[in-house]
Design a protein around this motif. Structure first.
Motif, PDB file in Angstrom:
ATOM      1  N   CYS A 175       8.668  -1.729   3.209  1.00  0.00           N
ATOM      2  CA  CYS A 175       7.829  -2.553   2.337  1.00  0.00           C
ATOM      3  C   CYS A 175       7.740  -1.937   0.942  1.00  0.00           C
ATOM      4  N   CYS A 217       0.829  -1.224   0.000  1.00  0.00           N
ATOM      5  CA  CYS A 217       0.000   0.000   0.000  1.00  0.00           C
ATOM      6  C   CYS A 217       0.854   1.261   0.000  1.00  0.00           C
ATOM      7  N   GLY A 218       2.175   1.108   0.234  1.00  0.00           N
ATOM      8  CA  GLY A 218       3.083   2.248   0.144  1.00  0.00           C
ATOM      9  C   GLY A 218       3.228   3.055   1.413  1.00  0.00           C
ATOM     10  N   LYS A 219       2.565   2.633   2.481  1.00  0.00           N
ATOM     11  CA  LYS A 219       2.580   3.443   3.705  1.00  0.00           C
ATOM     12  C   LYS A 219       3.955   3.462   4.370  1.00  0.00           C
ATOM     13  N   CYS A 220       4.659   2.321   4.361  1.00  0.00           N
ATOM     14  CA  CYS A 220       5.958   2.327   5.047  1.00  0.00           C
ATOM     15  C   CYS A 220       7.100   1.983   4.091  1.00  0.00           C
ATOM     16  N   THR A 275       8.149  -3.476   9.308  1.00  0.00           N
ATOM     17  CA  THR A 275       7.044  -2.939   8.513  1.00  0.00           C
ATOM     18  C   THR A 275       5.782  -2.848   9.363  1.00  0.00           C
ATOM     19  N   PHE A 276       4.882  -2.053   8.859  1.00  0.00           N
ATOM     20  CA  PHE A 276       3.685  -1.677   9.591  1.00  0.00           C
ATOM     21  C   PHE A 276       2.696  -2.830   9.746  1.00  0.00           C
ATOM     22  N   CYS A 277       2.596  -3.664   8.709  1.00  0.00           N
ATOM     23  CA  CYS A 277       1.639  -4.772   8.736  1.00  0.00           C
ATOM     24  C   CYS A 277       2.321  -6.023   8.175  1.00  0.00           C
TER      25      CYS A 277
HETATM   26  S1  SF4 Z   1       3.914  -3.378   5.247  1.00  0.00           S
HETATM   27 FE1  SF4 Z   1       1.708  -3.073   5.114  1.00  0.00          FE
HETATM   28  S2  SF4 Z   1       1.419  -0.928   5.728  1.00  0.00           S
HETATM   29 FE2  SF4 Z   1       3.562  -1.126   5.171  1.00  0.00          FE
HETATM   30  S3  SF4 Z   1       3.607  -0.494   3.000  1.00  0.00           S
HETATM   31 FE3  SF4 Z   1       3.438  -2.740   3.139  1.00  0.00          FE
HETATM   32  S4  SF4 Z   1       1.268  -3.087   2.902  1.00  0.00           S
HETATM   33 FE4  SF4 Z   1       1.488  -0.956   3.506  1.00  0.00          FE
END
Ligand code: SF4
Length: 421
Positions: free
Chosen positions: A347, A341-344, A385-387
């Motif tokens: 990743c 998703c590009g948030k962090c 990473t965030f998720c």
């Molecule tokens: S680890 Fe999850 S929150 Fe972070 S960029 Fe990847 S998909 Fe998005």
């Protein structure tokens, strides 16, 4: 052989119709649940030992207890029907052929949680399921099995389908909530957890399609009898979807803890065309790949990690000797890069770097040191990473190299695919 509970009757061409579902005892579980207090239902699910079937295997009764204990109202029940990982199609037969078992399960769960509103968050790529679910929901409303004063018991539960736009990350529960609220589907930081601060900031339980579809069966046979199916730590039936080089790919409902080897060789008839097995991904593309000598393992949430992998969604992908595993790994990273998703940063950037390095190895342009570079990039993503998407991508690379390093080395040395020339 265990009698099917979740996939019962799906060969019937009218299995999605409420009359056919009632003919095989459908909605009796809900009638029984409506005679019970919410806490009694939670206790029954606890006795059953039901774990979430989405991949994490979290105990369902515990999640429900947290949400039920929160004094805020209204509460929400969300069904995660965003089934999008490559190889995973275990929920699809329920959504398309047995929708009433899910609706019944959600109504039971709604009563247990004192939730008056539920949503089925449906994968964007399942248009047929949307139509079938909407028709089934209307039938349930018409039969007073949804809506106000269900079966005259004074319980209210409203249900609607919300179709996503086709983003894999929306299967992560907090991204799903963001998307349902109309925002960009990106994960939220936890805590607070959705059981306390979920959709519209209210207590929210997110359960998978298969998880919720187990509830009518638990109501029917009781938690104690249910707990005797499968393994002591992970009871119940499990849907496995098998794809790849087996004689009989498809969807199988088997006791939790069925050995991976038995799924491949007994239920699916072994490797197609009598070829040699090369690798198995046991639970969807993000679970660690296993070589043939490691597949004698019980498929459940507790045992699979002891054998070096994870149950995940139960999506078994079987690959024979003709498969280039560098190519499979590259394809997997293309998927993760596309769905990040590009948030962090680890990743967003890491999946791109991994995909690029794997691509050049596959094309015969790999350089000495590329394997170590892959491991270094993956190592810098893991846990940062965030998720779980970022971790999943890093683990895929680490595990393919761990078990099949010589194949990567040969590609670099020979400057071409050494499996298929
Ligand atoms: S680890 Fe999850 S929150 Fe972070 S960029 Fe990847 S998909 Fe998005």
């Amino acid at each position: 052989m265990m009698e099917a509970a979740l996939l019962k009757n799906i060969e019937n061409p009218n299995s999605a119709d409420i009359l056919e579902y009632k003919n095989i005892g459908g909605y009796k579980g809900l009638a029984k649940a409506l005679e019970m207090e919410p806490q009694q239902i939670i206790d029954e699910v606890k006795r059953a030992g039901l774990r979430g079937r989405g991949g994490a295997g979290f105990p369902v009764a515990m999640k429900w207890t947290f949400a039920a204990a929160d004094p805020k109202f209204p509460k929400y029940l969300l069904c995660n029907a965003d089934e999008g990982e490559p190889g995973t199609f275990k929920d699809r037969p329920i959504l398309e052929k047995n929708p009433h078992i899910l609706i019944e399960g959600m109504a039971i769960s709604g009563h247990a949680l004192k939730a008056e509103y539920g949503y089925i968050y449906l994968r964007g790529e399942y248009p047929a399921a949307k139509h079938i679910l909407n028709k089934a929901i209307k039938q349930a409303y018409d039969n007073n099995l949804l809506g106000e004063n269900i079966l005259g018991k004074g319980i209210t539960f409203h249900l609607a389908v919300h179709q996503g736009a086709g983003a894999y990350i929306c299967g992560e529960e907090t991204a799903l909530i963001e998307s349902l609220e109309g925002d960009k589907g990106q994960p939220r930081i936890k805590p607070p957890f959705p059981v306390n601060v979920g959709v519209f900031s209210k207590p929210t339980v997110v359960n998978n399609v298969e998880t919720l579809s187990n509830l009518p069966y638990i109501m029917e046979i009781g938690g104690e009898a249910y707990a005797k199916i499968g393994t002591p730590d992970c009871p119940g039936p499990k849907i496995f979807c098998v794809s790849g080089h087996v004689e009989r790919p498809g969807v199988y409902e088997l006791p939790m803890g069925t050995k991976l080897k038995d799924i491949v060789y007994t239920h699916c008839g072994g490797i197609k065309g009598g070829k040699k097995l090369k690798a198995v991904i046991p639970g969807g593309i993000s679970t660690p790949v296993l070589p043939p000598d490691k597949i004698d393992c019980p498929m459940d949430f507790v045992n699979m990690p002891k054998h070096g992998s994870m149950l995940g969604s139960g999506a078994v992908i079987v690959m024979d000797e003709s498969v280039c595993l560098v190519k499979v790994c590259h394809r997997a990273l293309k998927f993760f890069e596309h769905e990040s998703c590009g948030k962090c940063t680890p990743c967003r950037e890491g999946t791109g770097w991994l995909r690029a390095i794997l691509g050049r190895i596959e094309e015969g342009h790999g350089a000495e040191g590329d394997i170590d570079l892959l491991l270094s990039v993956a190592g810098n993503m893991l846990g940062k990473t965030f998720c779980p998407l970022g971790d999943g991508a890093a683990c895929v690379v680490q595990n393919f190299i761990k078990h099949f390093r010589p194949e990567f080395e040969d590609h670099i040395k020979e400057k071409k695919c050494t499996v298929n020339g």
